[in-house]
Motif scaffolding. Structure first.
Motif, PDB file in Angstrom:
ATOM      1  N   VAL A 188       0.906  -1.062   0.390  1.00 24.06           N
ATOM      2  CA  VAL A 188      -0.194  -0.025   0.151  1.00 24.06           C
ATOM      3  C   VAL A 188       0.729   1.235  -0.390  1.00 24.06           C
ATOM      4  CG1 VAL A 188      -2.062   1.342   1.495  1.00 24.06           C
ATOM      5  CG2 VAL A 188      -2.183  -0.729   1.126  1.00 24.06           C
ATOM      6  N   LYS A 189       1.872   1.232   0.775  1.00 21.90           N
ATOM      7  CA  LYS A 189       3.133   2.444   0.795  1.00 21.90           C
ATOM      8  C   LYS A 189       3.648   2.628  -0.794  1.00 21.90           C
ATOM      9  CE  LYS A 189       4.302   2.265   5.829  1.00 21.90           C
ATOM     10  NZ  LYS A 189       4.838   1.378   6.497  1.00 21.90           N
ATOM     11  N   ARG A 190       4.066   1.696  -1.473  1.00 21.07           N
ATOM     12  CA  ARG A 190       4.182   1.280  -3.160  1.00 21.07           C
ATOM     13  C   ARG A 190       3.284   2.368  -3.621  1.00 21.07           C
ATOM     14  NH1 ARG A 190       6.370  -2.015  -5.800  1.00 21.07           N
ATOM     15  NH2 ARG A 190       5.528  -3.639  -4.747  1.00 21.07           N
ATOM     16  N   PHE A 191       2.244   1.682  -3.362  1.00 19.65           N
ATOM     17  CA  PHE A 191       1.103   1.856  -4.887  1.00 19.65           C
ATOM     18  C   PHE A 191       0.250   3.155  -4.717  1.00 19.65           C
ATOM     19  CE2 PHE A 191       2.934  -2.053  -5.696  1.00 19.65           C
ATOM     20  CZ  PHE A 191       2.830  -2.363  -7.841  1.00 19.65           C
ATOM     21  N   VAL A 192      -0.186   3.521  -3.572  1.00 16.75           N
ATOM     22  CA  VAL A 192      -1.393   4.339  -2.573  1.00 16.75           C
ATOM     23  C   VAL A 192      -0.846   5.518  -2.156  1.00 16.75           C
ATOM     24  CG1 VAL A 192      -3.744   4.106  -1.263  1.00 16.75           C
ATOM     25  CG2 VAL A 192      -2.951   1.836  -2.294  1.00 16.75           C
ATOM     26  N   LYS A 193      -1.203   6.553  -2.544  1.00 16.42           N
ATOM     27  CA  LYS A 193      -1.273   7.776  -1.403  1.00 16.42           C
ATOM     28  C   LYS A 193      -2.814   8.012  -1.484  1.00 16.42           C
ATOM     29  CE  LYS A 193       2.076   9.838  -4.148  1.00 16.42           C
ATOM     30  NZ  LYS A 193       3.082  10.501  -4.576  1.00 16.42           N
ATOM     31  N   MET A 194      -3.321   8.481  -0.009  1.00 16.75           N
ATOM     32  CA  MET A 194      -4.759   8.728   0.243  1.00 16.75           C
ATOM     33  C   MET A 194      -4.524  10.013   0.918  1.00 16.75           C
ATOM     34  SD  MET A 194      -6.047   5.028   1.554  1.00 16.75           S
ATOM     35  CE  MET A 194      -4.434   4.765   3.161  1.00 16.75           C
ATOM     36  N   GLU A 195      -5.557  10.749   0.543  1.00 24.02           N
ATOM     37  CA  GLU A 195      -5.399  12.521   1.672  1.00 24.02           C
ATOM     38  C   GLU A 195      -6.810  12.067   2.130  1.00 24.02           C
ATOM     39  OE1 GLU A 195      -4.460  15.028  -1.467  1.00 24.02           O
ATOM     40  OE2 GLU A 195      -1.924  14.360  -1.125  1.00 24.02           O
ATOM     41  N   GLN A 196      -6.908  13.180   2.797  1.00 25.91           N
ATOM     42  CA  GLN A 196      -8.522  14.069   3.690  1.00 25.91           C
ATOM     43  C   GLN A 196      -8.585  15.440   3.579  1.00 25.91           C
ATOM     44  OE1 GLN A 196      -9.457  12.756   7.702  1.00 25.91           O
ATOM     45  NE2 GLN A 196     -10.714  14.382   8.180  1.00 25.91           N
ATOM     46  N   ASN A 197      -9.806  15.756   2.736  1.00 21.42           N
ATOM     47  CA  ASN A 197     -10.085  17.212   2.327  1.00 21.42           C
ATOM     48  C   ASN A 197     -11.372  18.144   3.036  1.00 21.42           C
ATOM     49  OD1 ASN A 197     -10.223  19.513   2.057  1.00 21.42           O
ATOM     50  ND2 ASN A 197     -10.051  20.088   0.109  1.00 21.42           N
ATOM     51  N   GLY A 198     -11.562  17.780   3.890  1.00 22.97           N
ATOM     52  CA  GLY A 198     -12.850  17.891   4.636  1.00 22.97           C
ATOM     53  C   GLY A 198     -13.489  16.683   4.761  1.00 22.97           C
ATOM     54  N   ASN A 199     -14.163  16.945   4.554  1.00 23.68           N
ATOM     55  CA  ASN A 199     -14.788  15.146   4.526  1.00 23.68           C
ATOM     56  C   ASN A 199     -15.016  14.413   3.223  1.00 23.68           C
ATOM     57  OD1 ASN A 199     -16.390  17.125   3.293  1.00 23.68           O
ATOM     58  ND2 ASN A 199     -18.569  15.759   2.637  1.00 23.68           N
ATOM     59  N   GLU A 200     -14.274  14.846   2.749  1.00 24.85           N
ATOM     60  CA  GLU A 200     -13.569  13.654   1.433  1.00 24.85           C
ATOM     61  C   GLU A 200     -12.646  13.785   1.512  1.00 24.85           C
ATOM     62  OE1 GLU A 200     -14.803  15.354  -3.315  1.00 24.85           O
ATOM     63  OE2 GLU A 200     -12.710  15.639  -2.603  1.00 24.85           O
ATOM     64  N   ILE A 201     -11.962  12.195   1.023  1.00 20.35           N
ATOM     65  CA  ILE A 201     -10.996  11.262   0.920  1.00 20.35           C
ATOM     66  C   ILE A 201     -10.956  11.096  -0.110  1.00 20.35           C
ATOM     67  CG2 ILE A 201      -9.933   8.993   1.956  1.00 20.35           C
ATOM     68  CD1 ILE A 201     -11.062  11.016   4.052  1.00 20.35           C
ATOM     69  N   ALA A 202      -9.652  11.035  -0.618  1.00 20.24           N
ATOM     70  CA  ALA A 202      -9.349  11.020  -2.233  1.00 20.24           C
ATOM     71  C   ALA A 202      -8.065   9.930  -2.168  1.00 20.24           C
ATOM     72  CB  ALA A 202      -8.148  11.837  -2.545  1.00 20.24           C
ATOM     73  N   ILE A 203      -7.877   8.895  -2.848  1.00 16.70           N
ATOM     74  CA  ILE A 203      -7.169   7.531  -3.062  1.00 16.70           C
ATOM     75  C   ILE A 203      -6.703   7.544  -3.571  1.00 16.70           C
ATOM     76  CG2 ILE A 203      -6.920   5.130  -2.945  1.00 16.70           C
ATOM     77  CD1 ILE A 203      -9.870   5.583  -0.493  1.00 16.70           C
ATOM     78  N   GLN A 204      -5.118   8.017  -4.269  1.00  8.67           N
ATOM     79  CA  GLN A 204      -4.746   7.913  -5.674  1.00  8.67           C
ATOM     80  C   GLN A 204      -3.936   6.049  -5.967  1.00  8.67           C
ATOM     81  OE1 GLN A 204      -4.501  10.879  -7.868  1.00  8.67           O
ATOM     82  NE2 GLN A 204      -4.207   9.579  -9.440  1.00  8.67           N
ATOM     83  N   ILE A 205      -4.096   5.377  -6.984  1.00  8.31           N
ATOM     84  CA  ILE A 205      -3.454   4.915  -6.954  1.00  8.31           C
ATOM     85  C   ILE A 205      -2.519   4.724  -8.654  1.00  8.31           C
ATOM     86  CG2 ILE A 205      -3.463   2.423  -7.263  1.00  8.31           C
ATOM     87  CD1 ILE A 205      -5.755   2.352  -5.329  1.00  8.31           C
ATOM     88  N   GLY A 206      -1.745   5.110  -8.636  1.00  9.44           N
ATOM     89  CA  GLY A 206      -1.079   5.707  -9.861  1.00  9.44           C
ATOM     90  C   GLY A 206      -1.821   6.818 -10.830  1.00  9.44           C
ATOM     91  N   LYS A 207      -2.667   6.597 -11.373  1.00  3.41           N
ATOM     92  CA  LYS A 207      -3.297   7.728 -12.212  1.00  3.41           C
ATOM     93  C   LYS A 207      -4.683   7.496 -12.355  1.00  3.41           C
ATOM     94  CE  LYS A 207      -0.360   8.212 -16.556  1.00  3.41           C
ATOM     95  NZ  LYS A 207      -0.210   7.921 -17.968  1.00  3.41           N
ATOM     96  N   LYS A 208      -5.143   6.388 -11.417  1.00  3.23           N
ATOM     97  CA  LYS A 208      -6.761   6.254 -11.054  1.00  3.23           C
ATOM     98  C   LYS A 208      -6.362   7.373  -9.879  1.00  3.23           C
ATOM     99  CE  LYS A 208     -11.046   5.029 -11.563  1.00  3.23           C
ATOM    100  NZ  LYS A 208     -11.744   4.795 -12.366  1.00  3.23           N
ATOM    101  N   LYS A 209      -8.069   8.220  -9.245  1.00  3.45           N
ATOM    102  CA  LYS A 209      -8.164   8.992  -8.790  1.00  3.45           C
ATOM    103  C   LYS A 209      -9.505   8.243  -8.450  1.00  3.45           C
ATOM    104  CE  LYS A 209      -7.547  13.170  -6.254  1.00  3.45           C
ATOM    105  NZ  LYS A 209      -7.022  14.301  -6.480  1.00  3.45           N
ATOM    106  N   TYR A 210      -9.460   8.311  -6.546  1.00  8.42           N
ATOM    107  CA  TYR A 210     -10.897   7.846  -5.883  1.00  8.42           C
ATOM    108  C   TYR A 210     -11.620   8.706  -5.173  1.00  8.42           C
ATOM    109  CZ  TYR A 210      -9.922   2.966  -7.792  1.00  8.42           C
ATOM    110  OH  TYR A 210      -9.677   1.883  -8.543  1.00  8.42           O
ATOM    111  N   LEU A 211     -12.465   9.623  -5.245  1.00  8.12           N
ATOM    112  CA  LEU A 211     -12.953  10.853  -4.073  1.00  8.12           C
ATOM    113  C   LEU A 211     -14.416   9.760  -3.393  1.00  8.12           C
ATOM    114  CD1 LEU A 211     -12.726  13.977  -6.646  1.00  8.12           C
ATOM    115  CD2 LEU A 211     -11.244  13.290  -4.704  1.00  8.12           C
ATOM    116  N   VAL A 212     -14.206   9.445  -1.679  1.00  7.83           N
ATOM    117  CA  VAL A 212     -15.182   9.282  -1.418  1.00  7.83           C
ATOM    118  C   VAL A 212     -15.259  10.449  -0.125  1.00  7.83           C
ATOM    119  CG1 VAL A 212     -16.183   7.310   0.136  1.00  7.83           C
ATOM    120  CG2 VAL A 212     -14.100   7.260  -1.899  1.00  7.83           C
ATOM    121  N   ASP A 213     -16.896  10.269  -0.313  1.00 10.59           N
ATOM    122  CA  ASP A 213     -17.297  11.329   0.815  1.00 10.59           C
ATOM    123  C   ASP A 213     -17.978  10.705   1.609  1.00 10.59           C
ATOM    124  OD1 ASP A 213     -18.869  12.857   2.270  1.00 10.59           O
ATOM    125  OD2 ASP A 213     -20.112  13.803   1.104  1.00 10.59           O
TER     126      ASP A 213
END
Length: 236
Positions: free
Chosen positions: A144-169
């Motif tokens: 996970v440390k190698r492939f995934v970046k996760m950030e929190q901005n307010g109530n939104e969670i951003a999960i970045q895997i390569g060029k794919k980005k997921y946004l979760v409220d």
């Protein structure tokens, strides 16, 4: 056939415990097993029973009991420790060499909202005699440390895997007071699927119960170890 297999398993346990004629200070138990139609593919995971449901000092036995024709292969792993519940045991070719590997998933931690695993893979080799050799496996956390970046901005969670980005409220899950950054590692699992080893972990926003989805880690054999080659995210 089922009756014969049950009898055989009980016989193996009795032999393992009693064949020395000495009393053990601890109880040796079969924690998991795979019974095949051929005796030399029977797999037994044997350990010392500790307090409660914990087990340690594991032995992997390949083949029938000690009195079986041809004997059996024994591999001792005194440092393996399983905290609760039965370990998972698989017998499947996961490196595409035509030979089945023994896969053992021990429980390294268990409790309220926590289920962490420890994976061990024994590669089968014929050189020229059949044997098994433990191979290193990259941990889920390292993958996970190698492939995934996760950030929190307010109530939104951003999960970045390569060029794919997921946004979760996370508000839509009813989690109104997350206290930490999104993380992983408190709930894990490993299992082979169609000849490939996968690892799973939950993505949470405060405590393990506050899940927003899961990460699936795909492993491949690079000749030296089972290393993660990709990670995918699935929203809860």
């Amino acid at each position: 056939m089922k009756t014969i297999r049950k009898y055989f398993l009980c016989l193996v346990v009795m032999i393992l415990v009693c064949h020395t004629g000495k009393a053990y200070a601890v109880q040796r138990v079969v924690t998991s097993h795979i019974i095949s139609d051929v005796w030399y593919e029977n797999i037994f995971l044997i350990a010392d029973k500790v307090d409660g449901m914990a087990t340690k000092n594991f032995t992997v036995q390949v083949g029938g009991g000690v009195d079986s024709v041809g004997g059996e292969l024994l591999y001792n792993f005194p440092n393996w420790y399983n905290s609760k519940f039965a370990p998972k045991l698989f017998y499947e070719d996961i490196n595409s060499d035509g030979l089945k590997e023994i896969i053992v998933a021990l429980i390294s931690g268990a409790g309220s909202g926590v289920s962490t695993k420890e994976i061990h893979v024994l590669n089968q080799l014929h050189d020229p005699y059949r044997r098994y050799e433990e191979a290193p496996v990259e941990s889920i956390n390292d993958a996970v440390k190698r492939f995934v970046k996760m950030e929190q901005n307010g109530n939104e969670i951003a999960i970045q895997i390569g060029k794919k980005k997921y946004l979760v409220d996370y508000l839509k899950f009813g989690y109104y007071t997350p206290v930490d950054r999104p993380g992983v590692g408190s709930i894990e699992d490993y299992k082979p699927e169609n000849g490939v080893l996968y690892g799973y972990t939950t993505v949470f926003v405060s405590i393990p119960e506050a899940s927003i989805g899961s990460l699936k880690v795909k492993y491949h054999w690079d000749g030296k170890m089972y290393k993660a080659e990709s990670v995918t995210f699935s929203e809860a």
